[in-house]
Design a protein around this motif. Structure first.
Motif, PDB file in Angstrom:
ATOM      1  N   HIS A   3       0.850  -1.182   0.000  1.00 40.64           N
ATOM      2  CA  HIS A   3       0.000   0.000   0.000  1.00 40.64           C
ATOM      3  C   HIS A   3       0.884   1.229   0.000  1.00 40.64           C
ATOM      4  O   HIS A   3       1.999   1.207   0.497  1.00 40.64           O
ATOM      5  N   GLY A   4       0.392   2.307  -0.548  1.00 36.32           N
ATOM      6  CA  GLY A   4       1.153   3.541  -0.566  1.00 36.32           C
ATOM      7  C   GLY A   4       1.123   4.174  -1.934  1.00 36.32           C
ATOM      8  O   GLY A   4       0.260   3.888  -2.755  1.00 36.32           O
ATOM      9  N   ILE A   5       2.083   5.020  -2.180  1.00 38.69           N
ATOM     10  CA  ILE A   5       2.144   5.760  -3.430  1.00 38.69           C
ATOM     11  C   ILE A   5       3.199   5.127  -4.333  1.00 38.69           C
ATOM     12  O   ILE A   5       4.312   4.854  -3.901  1.00 38.69           O
ATOM     13  N   ILE A   6       2.823   4.917  -5.581  1.00 38.68           N
ATOM     14  CA  ILE A   6       3.743   4.365  -6.570  1.00 38.68           C
ATOM     15  C   ILE A   6       3.918   5.402  -7.672  1.00 38.68           C
ATOM     16  O   ILE A   6       2.945   5.952  -8.173  1.00 38.68           O
ATOM     17  N   ILE A   7       5.166   5.674  -8.024  1.00 38.87           N
ATOM     18  CA  ILE A   7       5.470   6.546  -9.154  1.00 38.87           C
ATOM     19  C   ILE A   7       5.916   5.653 -10.298  1.00 38.87           C
ATOM     20  O   ILE A   7       6.769   4.783 -10.121  1.00 38.87           O
ATOM     21  N   ARG A   8       5.318   5.871 -11.469  1.00 48.12           N
ATOM     22  CA  ARG A   8       5.708   5.124 -12.667  1.00 48.12           C
ATOM     23  C   ARG A   8       6.236   6.102 -13.701  1.00 48.12           C
ATOM     24  O   ARG A   8       5.670   7.169 -13.911  1.00 48.12           O
ATOM     25  N   GLY A   9       7.321   5.705 -14.350  1.00 48.82           N
ATOM     26  CA  GLY A   9       7.897   6.547 -15.386  1.00 48.82           C
ATOM     27  C   GLY A   9       9.208   5.967 -15.866  1.00 48.82           C
ATOM     28  O   GLY A   9       9.574   4.841 -15.520  1.00 48.82           O
TER      29      GLY A   9
END
Length: 107
Positions: A3-9
């Motif tokens: 759980h939490g924030i995922i950054i994709r790039g």
């Protein structure tokens, strides 16, 4: 499941810099990785924003450096936490790498 924030790039790389703690005079190091995030701009074409993610000194290991070198220019996802701060009347937000989930190829 995490759980939490995922950054994709796109993983752009990392850099380290040295700075002096003004209160103690101690020399310290700051480690930051960059993620390129594409978006459609106001003119309808693609632009890339760079999201900087702080890596704590304890988490900046040879294993992580090797992994980052392998993933450069590839699409990745990374778990982060947001840290609000306030110092001498200034405030801001720092995005910090969560090492438990690592950096991985985006699915």
């Amino acid at each position: 499941m995490s759980h939490g924030i995922i950054i994709r790039g796109t993983f752009l790389g990392y850099k380290s810099s040295e700075f002096k703690n003004n209160q103690t005079g101690e020399i310290r190091y700051r480690h930051v990785l960059g993620i390129g995030i594409q978006r459609v701009n106001e003119f309808g074409s693609i632009s890339e924003d760079i999201q900087k993610v702080t890596i704590r000194n304890d988490d900046f290991t040879n294993e992580l450096i090797q992994k980052m070198n392998e993933l450069k220019a590839k699409d990745v996802e990374i778990n982060v936490v947001l840290n609000l701060w306030e110092v001498e009347g200034k405030s801001g937000l720092t995005i910090t790498y969560v090492p438990q989930n690592g950096i991985r190829l985006a699915k």
